[in-house]
Design a protein around this motif. Structure first.
Motif, mmCIF file in Angstrom:
data_model
loop_
_atom_site.group_PDB
_atom_site.id
_atom_site.type_symbol
_atom_site.label_atom_id
_atom_site.label_comp_id
_atom_site.label_asym_id
_atom_site.label_seq_id
_atom_site.Cartn_x
_atom_site.Cartn_y
_atom_site.Cartn_z
ATOM 1 N N LYS A 35 0.798 -1.228 0.000
ATOM 2 C CA LYS A 35 0.000 0.000 0.000
ATOM 3 C C LYS A 35 0.834 1.283 0.000
ATOM 4 O O LYS A 35 1.930 1.348 0.555
ATOM 5 C CB LYS A 35 -0.945 0.008 1.205
ATOM 6 C CG LYS A 35 -2.118 -0.951 1.061
ATOM 7 C CD LYS A 35 -3.159 -0.711 2.139
ATOM 8 C CE LYS A 35 -4.436 -1.478 1.853
ATOM 9 N NZ LYS A 35 -5.501 -1.174 2.837
ATOM 10 N N LEU A 36 0.246 2.292 -0.622
ATOM 11 C CA LEU A 36 0.797 3.645 -0.605
ATOM 12 C C LEU A 36 0.557 4.243 0.779
ATOM 13 O O LEU A 36 -0.574 4.266 1.266
ATOM 14 C CB LEU A 36 0.113 4.479 -1.688
ATOM 15 C CG LEU A 36 0.420 5.973 -1.737
ATOM 16 C CD1 LEU A 36 1.892 6.223 -2.012
ATOM 17 C CD2 LEU A 36 -0.446 6.640 -2.802
ATOM 18 N N CYS A 37 1.621 4.738 1.401
ATOM 19 C CA CYS A 37 1.525 5.264 2.767
ATOM 20 C C CYS A 37 1.725 6.774 2.848
ATOM 21 O O CYS A 37 1.062 7.448 3.638
ATOM 22 C CB CYS A 37 2.568 4.593 3.662
ATOM 23 S SG CYS A 37 2.424 2.796 3.780
ATOM 24 N N TRP A 137 6.944 2.276 6.590
ATOM 25 C CA TRP A 137 6.210 3.494 6.281
ATOM 26 C C TRP A 137 4.740 3.399 6.646
ATOM 27 O O TRP A 137 4.009 4.380 6.562
ATOM 28 C CB TRP A 137 6.381 3.843 4.800
ATOM 29 C CG TRP A 137 7.793 4.212 4.504
ATOM 30 C CD1 TRP A 137 8.739 3.429 3.901
ATOM 31 C CD2 TRP A 137 8.455 5.431 4.849
ATOM 32 N NE1 TRP A 137 9.941 4.096 3.847
ATOM 33 C CE2 TRP A 137 9.793 5.323 4.417
ATOM 34 C CE3 TRP A 137 8.048 6.608 5.482
ATOM 35 C CZ2 TRP A 137 10.728 6.348 4.593
ATOM 36 C CZ3 TRP A 137 8.961 7.625 5.656
ATOM 37 C CH2 TRP A 137 10.280 7.498 5.217
ATOM 38 N N GLY A 138 4.295 2.229 7.085
ATOM 39 C CA GLY A 138 2.921 2.076 7.539
ATOM 40 C C GLY A 138 2.735 2.366 9.015
ATOM 41 O O GLY A 138 1.616 2.278 9.536
ATOM 42 N N ALA A 139 3.812 2.726 9.694
ATOM 43 C CA ALA A 139 3.722 3.034 11.124
ATOM 44 C C ALA A 139 2.772 4.207 11.357
ATOM 45 O O ALA A 139 2.721 5.147 10.567
ATOM 46 C CB ALA A 139 5.108 3.359 11.675
ATOM 47 N N ASP A 144 11.420 10.945 13.390
ATOM 48 C CA ASP A 144 12.068 12.128 12.809
ATOM 49 C C ASP A 144 13.006 11.726 11.684
ATOM 50 O O ASP A 144 13.117 12.428 10.675
ATOM 51 C CB ASP A 144 12.840 12.889 13.891
ATOM 52 C CG ASP A 144 11.921 13.616 14.859
ATOM 53 O OD1 ASP A 144 10.737 13.829 14.513
ATOM 54 O OD2 ASP A 144 12.390 13.974 15.966
ATOM 55 N N ALA A 145 13.679 10.573 11.841
ATOM 56 C CA ALA A 145 14.594 10.093 10.794
ATOM 57 C C ALA A 145 13.831 9.755 9.518
ATOM 58 O O ALA A 145 14.301 10.043 8.414
ATOM 59 C CB ALA A 145 15.371 8.879 11.293
ATOM 60 N N GLN A 146 12.659 9.153 9.655
ATOM 61 C CA GLN A 146 11.838 8.848 8.486
ATOM 62 C C GLN A 146 11.393 10.128 7.786
ATOM 63 O O GLN A 146 11.427 10.225 6.555
ATOM 64 C CB GLN A 146 10.615 8.034 8.900
ATOM 65 C CG GLN A 146 10.902 6.566 9.171
ATOM 66 C CD GLN A 146 9.646 5.820 9.584
ATOM 67 O OE1 GLN A 146 8.980 6.216 10.554
ATOM 68 N NE2 GLN A 146 9.321 4.761 8.870
#
Length: 203
Positions: A35-37, A137-139, A144-146
């Motif tokens: 999925k697109l997040c 990326w689904g979190a 901050d790093a992401q």
């Protein structure tokens, strides 16, 4: 660099000017499965706008309007993938568009290194940190790093486009580049329909 994170959709009234840099983050590299997040945007001013999508509905009318706006150029790196996932999850065709990876392949024929990190290092003299490339990326809450990683994937694209436009003109390949960019929505549609590896133009 300022990074703004929005949940679900862009707020109304944002103006990204005549060209907006765009990138996506997904749960993997297979659009129908992963999925697109997140969608990242930048107007080229050194700031980034991150849209963390609602993966149950993908109801993001302001974002969809921007990406489908025929008066706004969308700048990607490896647009083939991003255009496909946007088509599949947001249900829109992105146009007009520009792909820095295609422009790189058409101009930097002296190398096989066309990744964003290599391109930015050579043309802009900037080292990117790609450690978060394979993170979750689904979190519900992005680190901050992401957010820093997601932002850096769009804030340099306007500058890259300007440099690559000069190289395309120098090599007489501007027209073929534009034709490649115009074909990308069809290439993405072929990918989604199952022709990812097979060359439909082959004998």
């Amino acid at each position: 660099m300022a990074i703004k994170l929005y949940k679900g959709d862009l707020p109304g009234g944002l103006d990204f000017g005549p060209a907006v840099a765009v990138d996506t983050e997904t749960l993997g590299l297979i659009p129908r499965r992963d999925k697109l997040c997140l969608v990242q945007l930048s107007s080229g001013d050194g700031n980034a706008h991150l849209v963390q999508l609602d993966r149950t509905s993908y109801d993001a009318p302001n974002l969809k309007t921007l990406l489908a706006n025929p008066d706004v150029m969308k700048i990607f790196h490896f647009a083939r993938f991003d255009v496909a996932v946007i088509k599949y999850y947001l249900g829109i065709d992105v146009a007009p568009l520009y792909c820095t990876k295609i422009a790189s392949r058409l101009t930097r024929t002296y190398t096989d290194r066309h990744g964003l990190k290599d391109l930015i290092k050579e043309l802009l003299g900037i080292e990117l940190n790609k450690q978060q490339q394979s993170s979750d990326w689904g979190a519900h809450v992005l680190s901050d790093a992401q957010k820093q990683y997601a932002a850096q994937d769009v804030i340099y694209l306007h500058e890259l486009k300007a440099r690559l436009d000069q190289m395309l003109a120098r090599e007489g390949r501007t027209d073929v580049a534009r034709a490649c960019f115009a074909f990308l929505p069809a290439r993405a549609a072929l990918d989604l329909a199952g022709w990812t590896e097979e060359d439909v133009f082959a004998h």
